[in-house]
Motif scaffolding. Sequence first.
Motif, PDB file in Angstrom:
ATOM      1  N   UNK A  88       0.803  -1.229   0.000  1.00 20.33           N
ATOM      2  CA  UNK A  88       0.000   0.000   0.000  1.00 20.33           C
ATOM      3  C   UNK A  88       0.836   1.281   0.000  1.00 20.33           C
ATOM      4  N   UNK A  89       2.138   1.157  -0.220  1.00 20.00           N
ATOM      5  CA  UNK A  89       3.008   2.323  -0.097  1.00 20.00           C
ATOM      6  C   UNK A  89       2.595   3.467  -1.019  1.00 20.00           C
ATOM      7  N   UNK A  90       2.254   3.163  -2.266  1.00 20.14           N
ATOM      8  CA  UNK A  90       1.860   4.226  -3.188  1.00 20.14           C
ATOM      9  C   UNK A  90       0.579   4.917  -2.747  1.00 20.14           C
ATOM     10  N   UNK A  91      -0.339   4.167  -2.174  1.00 17.33           N
ATOM     11  CA  UNK A  91      -1.566   4.783  -1.665  1.00 17.33           C
ATOM     12  C   UNK A  91      -1.255   5.754  -0.528  1.00 17.33           C
ATOM     13  N   UNK A  92      -0.379   5.348   0.381  1.00 21.49           N
ATOM     14  CA  UNK A  92       0.021   6.248   1.469  1.00 21.49           C
ATOM     15  C   UNK A  92       0.713   7.504   0.926  1.00 21.49           C
ATOM     16  N   UNK A  93       1.537   7.318  -0.079  1.00 18.88           N
ATOM     17  CA  UNK A  93       2.245   8.444  -0.683  1.00 18.88           C
ATOM     18  C   UNK A  93       1.258   9.473  -1.232  1.00 18.88           C
ATOM     19  N   UNK A  94       0.235   8.993  -1.899  1.00 21.90           N
ATOM     20  CA  UNK A  94      -0.765   9.890  -2.484  1.00 21.90           C
ATOM     21  C   UNK A  94      -1.587  10.569  -1.397  1.00 21.90           C
ATOM     22  N   UNK A  96      -0.729  11.222   1.741  1.00 25.73           N
ATOM     23  CA  UNK A  96       0.076  12.202   2.451  1.00 25.73           C
ATOM     24  C   UNK A  96       0.273  13.478   1.635  1.00 25.73           C
ATOM     25  N   UNK A  97       0.534  13.323   0.354  1.00 24.26           N
ATOM     26  CA  UNK A  97       0.766  14.486  -0.506  1.00 24.26           C
ATOM     27  C   UNK A  97      -0.462  15.382  -0.572  1.00 24.26           C
ATOM     28  N   UNK A  98      -1.620  14.798  -0.878  1.00 24.77           N
ATOM     29  CA  UNK A  98      -2.802  15.627  -1.074  1.00 24.77           C
ATOM     30  C   UNK A  98      -3.414  16.094   0.248  1.00 24.77           C
ATOM     31  N   UNK A  99      -3.146  15.392   1.321  1.00 28.43           N
ATOM     32  CA  UNK A  99      -3.533  15.907   2.639  1.00 28.43           C
ATOM     33  C   UNK A  99      -2.755  17.192   2.930  1.00 28.43           C
ATOM     34  N   UNK A 100      -1.457  17.166   2.644  1.00 27.00           N
ATOM     35  CA  UNK A 100      -0.613  18.343   2.868  1.00 27.00           C
ATOM     36  C   UNK A 100      -0.989  19.494   1.934  1.00 27.00           C
ATOM     37  N   UNK A 142      -7.820  15.990 -12.637  1.00 25.54           N
ATOM     38  CA  UNK A 142      -7.189  14.784 -13.176  1.00 25.54           C
ATOM     39  C   UNK A 142      -5.733  15.001 -13.561  1.00 25.54           C
ATOM     40  N   UNK A 143      -5.433  16.110 -14.220  1.00 24.97           N
ATOM     41  CA  UNK A 143      -4.059  16.341 -14.668  1.00 24.97           C
ATOM     42  C   UNK A 143      -3.104  16.444 -13.486  1.00 24.97           C
ATOM     43  N   UNK A 144      -3.539  17.149 -12.449  1.00 24.50           N
ATOM     44  CA  UNK A 144      -2.713  17.300 -11.248  1.00 24.50           C
ATOM     45  C   UNK A 144      -2.500  15.959 -10.565  1.00 24.50           C
ATOM     46  N   UNK A 145      -3.576  15.208 -10.420  1.00 20.64           N
ATOM     47  CA  UNK A 145      -3.493  13.909  -9.751  1.00 20.64           C
ATOM     48  C   UNK A 145      -2.631  12.938 -10.542  1.00 20.64           C
ATOM     49  N   UNK A 156       8.029   9.892  -2.045  1.00 18.22           N
ATOM     50  CA  UNK A 156       8.242   8.534  -1.542  1.00 18.22           C
ATOM     51  C   UNK A 156       9.106   8.517  -0.284  1.00 18.22           C
ATOM     52  N   UNK A 157      10.209   9.250  -0.284  1.00 16.46           N
ATOM     53  CA  UNK A 157      11.105   9.244   0.853  1.00 16.46           C
ATOM     54  C   UNK A 157      10.421   9.810   2.101  1.00 16.46           C
ATOM     55  N   UNK A 158       9.664  10.896   1.927  1.00 21.88           N
ATOM     56  CA  UNK A 158       8.952  11.481   3.068  1.00 21.88           C
ATOM     57  C   UNK A 158       7.947  10.497   3.650  1.00 21.88           C
ATOM     58  N   UNK A 159       7.265   9.765   2.777  1.00 22.78           N
ATOM     59  CA  UNK A 159       6.289   8.784   3.247  1.00 22.78           C
ATOM     60  C   UNK A 159       6.971   7.656   3.996  1.00 22.78           C
TER      61      UNK A 159
END
Length: 209
Positions: A88-94, A96-100, A142-145, A156-159
């Motif tokens: 699930x690492x990529x899901x967490x990465x996404x 965290x990014x959009x929460x911030x 969509x383009x941003x996401x 990735x590293x921050x996550x």
Amino acid sequence: MSLDVLSEEALDRFRESADAGKVNFTIKYLPFQLYPEASKEGEDKYEWYRKTRYGDSEEKMKMYETLMKAYGAGVDIKFKFHGTVANTLDAHRVIQHFQEEKGSDVADRLIKSLYSQYFENEKHPSTDETLLKATADAGIPEAEAKAFIEDHNEGLMDTKLAIREQKGNGIDAVPYIVIEGKRRDITLEGAKEIEEYEKALHQIVKESA
């Protein structure tokens, strides 16, 4: 530290209560992986649960399935048990990014979409397709996401560091929920009944008066 489906229902109930106007709760999701060794491609969810959690016992797996369906029925969630369990690492990465970038409401919509896709629609938890649907459901252009999701190194590293921090705090199970209050924090670890989450929320309000 993430909300599970039952604690989300508790928070929805709280927001309709008389105490809702006294305290404002803001949700913050922090990443944690129960099975960081899971492959990105994944494997059949039903078979994985049966073998790793229930000793390859079909009887025990059926009992678990029945229990979870009963839990879900109480909060209008239609649990299904096939599909794919995977990293699930990529899901967490996404998340965290959009929460911030866009705040807790957007992160909450992202989480709800990911839950629904995985638990009710038997989707892979972190493919680009799954993540693009979740960001669309959250109202992210969509383009941003797509630009962020398809760059698998960005954030990735921050996550990974955030996941490591949670492990360093002694967290080894989910859900792990901390409700912060003026006088103290209340920590709830492991699956709880909706009423237990509600009680904790109202207790924080009482102690914050």
